[in-house]
Design an enzyme around this catalytic site. Structure first.
Site, mmCIF file in Angstrom:
data_model
loop_
_atom_site.group_PDB
_atom_site.id
_atom_site.type_symbol
_atom_site.label_atom_id
_atom_site.label_comp_id
_atom_site.label_asym_id
_atom_site.label_seq_id
_atom_site.Cartn_x
_atom_site.Cartn_y
_atom_site.Cartn_z
ATOM 1 N N CYS A 2 0.824 -1.193 0.000
ATOM 2 C CA CYS A 2 0.000 0.000 0.000
ATOM 3 C C CYS A 2 0.863 1.248 0.000
ATOM 4 C CB CYS A 2 -0.893 0.009 1.245
ATOM 5 S SG CYS A 2 -1.648 -1.586 1.626
ATOM 6 N N ARG A 39 -4.948 1.385 -0.225
ATOM 7 C CA ARG A 39 -4.757 -0.059 -0.058
ATOM 8 C C ARG A 39 -4.805 -0.814 -1.378
ATOM 9 N NH1 ARG A 39 -8.506 -4.721 2.828
ATOM 10 N NH2 ARG A 39 -6.826 -6.269 3.017
ATOM 11 N N VAL A 42 -4.547 -7.662 -1.027
ATOM 12 C CA VAL A 42 -3.755 -8.868 -1.236
ATOM 13 C C VAL A 42 -4.196 -9.977 -0.286
ATOM 14 C CG1 VAL A 42 -1.432 -9.864 -1.120
ATOM 15 C CG2 VAL A 42 -1.748 -7.595 -2.125
ATOM 16 N N VAL A 43 -4.321 -9.642 0.995
ATOM 17 C CA VAL A 43 -4.726 -10.617 2.006
ATOM 18 C C VAL A 43 -5.977 -10.093 2.714
ATOM 19 C CG1 VAL A 43 -4.083 -11.765 4.153
ATOM 20 C CG2 VAL A 43 -2.386 -11.478 2.343
ATOM 21 N N GLY A 67 3.120 -3.148 3.577
ATOM 22 C CA GLY A 67 3.981 -4.318 3.596
ATOM 23 C C GLY A 67 3.229 -5.613 3.790
ATOM 24 N N GLU A 68 3.980 -6.640 4.136
ATOM 25 C CA GLU A 68 3.413 -7.965 4.390
ATOM 26 C C GLU A 68 4.188 -8.622 5.533
ATOM 27 O OE1 GLU A 68 0.790 -9.174 2.947
ATOM 28 O OE2 GLU A 68 0.596 -7.819 1.225
ATOM 29 N N ASP A 91 -2.980 -9.366 8.199
ATOM 30 C CA ASP A 91 -1.740 -9.162 8.934
ATOM 31 C C ASP A 91 -1.689 -7.771 9.572
ATOM 32 O OD1 ASP A 91 -1.579 -7.981 6.425
ATOM 33 O OD2 ASP A 91 0.553 -8.369 6.177
#
Length: 586
Positions: A2, A39, A42-43, A67-68, A91
């Site tokens: 993001c 945003r 992704v998850v 991030g992730e 996350d």
């Protein structure tokens, strides 16, 4: 992945980072702070919207995060055992609860790529942090009582709190170090970067940051067989962790060792599409060199046949490559790696038509010793950055003799190296640190900006901090197994790849060999030189540019990727940057 931004006095910077995350956006504001987020889903597509706020008793915390996390499941389980309750599987929620539980010490528990900020509404305090390796960006401006931060420099410029100004140090960064950049330095006056592996607090007008991680040397006791086993586990585990996604995942596949390893591991875990870049008519003009001994096509074919995967060959023509030089500057908000940036930008644009997440082999050469300067003794022992052997001071109107050397020496001094190492082993650990803090950062900047400019998230499994920590301690003679670049890595992956790929001599990121490219960029630079009002001529000697245009010097400007055509294009990017951002020299 993001875009994040915020300032302690409200400002609308959201639009400038919209392309980093076009799926959702949000703003949090109170009397003392504004946090802005865009945003990319992704998850947990339905949840995880930011800014995200949770309360613990009478204490309220709000996060913006880019991030992730790759150890989300482990962290969530631990936090649940401590009484935390979750409403999603994102996350972001796990990261916020981690901060609520462990405060600044949460960074030691994170495995991932991240840049984030948590606003404590109850204490009027902002916590900021960046991942250990520096995969995700974090820039900021601190002026008196105000603190403004963002994923990208251009977002800071839109806040109107600073002007697009450069000074002699900025010029030295661009000409003497560029496209590299001193860690922590944002080139524009007043713009800073939170360095990798740093975190800190902003409160009551005061900013205090500290380094929370660095590679530490230690006595290496593993046998070579154990090192092989550990490397194979660490890389396999990193790739598997980084496949977590609720959207389609792909991988870059050049037919080289690094991308082939990642693709082979990933293809065993989930459906995978792979992608390679190709330049129109390159087969007509390709010439073998010390840096690029062969083309990629046959190796890509060997891998796709070996894995039985769907592969996409993305073609780029010369005109588009030249045109994209300016968009690549916009993506960085700085001059970059010329057509090496531009080609990746065009490539990622096409990849995004198929997947939202892609894995890249970036980082392996720095960590495992793949670059020529690890093995060329003359360059290795040279007192200076090994990827910048081309003398650059002649381009400057004002001489700056010690600027580069001071930064080089500071990096050497910061390296943690055990005493009693042999001179050669000592130098190899210095080289590891130079590459980790400089060359790798340039490539990670490139990867993040060019991919996120297209709303594509690129993950880099080799940049897992566990791999960096372990490989820093491994003696050079093991890394150089069989006297081959990345010999340890090759041995660790024996049986995973076809032999012709496993033992292929290193070949860099592909670039165009079409002479039409050199002709096109040379003509553009000629036009700039003939314009007496060109901003480029304010900071660069005209006679040096004319000499460059006539040059056949094969010495690279920046590593093996930037030879004469790319150097000319780099000066085109500088001129565009000065014009487009209305940069004032002070």
């Amino acid at each position: 992945m993001c875009g994040i931004a915020g300032e302690t006095v409200w400002g609308n910077m959201q639009r400038s980072s919209q392309y980093r995350g076009s799926d959702k956006s949000g703003i949090y504001t109170d009397a003392n702070a504004t946090l802005i987020h865009t945003r990319l889903n992704v998850v947990d597509l339905e949840n995880g919207t930011q800014p995200m706020t949770f309360a613990k008793g009478d204490k309220e915390y709000t996060i913006v995060y880019n991030g992730e996390l790759y150890n989300t499941i482990e962290l969530r389980d631990e936090l649940k055992s401590l009484g935390h309750i979750f409403t999603s599987h994102s996350d972001t929620e796990v990261l916020l609860h981690s901060y609520m539980q462990w405060k600044e010490n949460c960074v030691h528990r994170l495995n991932g790529i991240f840049a984030f900020a948590v606003w404590e509404n109850h204490s009027h305090r902002l916590f900021i942090a960046r991942d250990r390796i520096g995969v995700k960006p974090f820039f900021y401006v601190h002026q008196g009582e105000e603190f403004i931060f963002a994923s990208e420099i251009k977002t800071l410029l839109t806040s109107k709190k600073i002007r697009a100004e450069i000074d002699s140090n900025s010029i030295a960064e661009i000409i003497l170090l560029g496209p590299g950049r001193t860690p922590g330095f944002g080139v524009f006056r007043g713009v800073c970067e939170l360095p990798p592996a740093f975190c800190g607090f902003f409160s009551n007008g005061s900013l205090e940051i500290k380094q929370y991680w660095k590679p530490l040397d230690k006595v290496f006791t593993d046998s070579f067989e154990q090192a092989v086993e550990n490397v194979r586990f660490l890389i396999t585990d990193s790739v598997r962790r980084q496949l977590v996604s609720d959207v389609p995942v792909g991988a870059f596949l050049s037919g080289g060792l690094d991308s082939s390893i990642i693709s082979a591991i990933a293809a065993k875990e989930r459906p995978l599409q792979t992608f390679s870049v190709y330049y129109k008519d390159n087969e007509r003009f390709f010439e073998k060199s010390h840096f690029q001994p062969d083309s990629d096509d046959s190796y890509i074919d060997a891998m796709t046949k070996h894995l039985g995967i769907e592969h996409h060959r993305i073609e780029i023509n010369t005109d588009d490559l030249v045109d994209a030089l300016e968009a690549a500057v916009d993506a960085r908000a700085l001059p970059g790696m010329a057509d090496i940036d531009a080609s990746l930008l065009l490539f990622c644009k096409e990849v995004k038509n198929h997947v939202t997440v892609a894995l890249s082999g970036e980082g392996a050469d720095e960590i495992f010793g793949g670059y020529p300067w690890y093995r060329d003794r003359e360059i290795l022992m040279r007192d200076g950055f090994p990827w910048a052997t081309n003398p650059r001071t002649g381009f400057l109107k004002k001489e700056q003799k010690s600027y580069v050397q001071k930064r080089y020496k500071k990096t050497l001094a910061s390296a943690h190296i055990l005493p009693n190492q042999t001179p050669h082993e000592h130098r190899m650990k210095e080289m590891f640190n130079l590459n980790l803090h400089w060359f790798m950062q340039t490539l990670l900047d490139r990867t993040d900006r060019m991919s996120m400019y297209n709303g594509l998230e690129v993950r880099v499994p080799f940049c897992d901090h566990r791999i960096v920590e372990y490989l820093y301690t491994v003696p050079w003679e093991m890394k150089d197994y069989n006297s081959r670049e990345k010999g340890l890595l090759r041995e660790a992956m024996r049986g995973l790849l076809p032999d012709e790929v496993l033992w292929r001599k290193k070949s860099p990121y592909p670039k165009t060999h079409n002479p039409a490219y050199l002709t096109a960029v040379s003509k553009k630079l000629c036009d700039i030189i003939q314009d007496s009002g060109s901003p480029l001529l304010q900071i660069v000697r005209k006679d040096a540019l004319l000499k460059l245009l006539k040059s056949t010097n094969p010495t690279p400007w920046y590593g093996q990727l930037m030879t004469t055509p790319q150097t000319i294009a780099y000066f085109l990017q500088i001129d565009y940057w000065l014009r487009e951002y209305d940069v004032r020299v002070v």
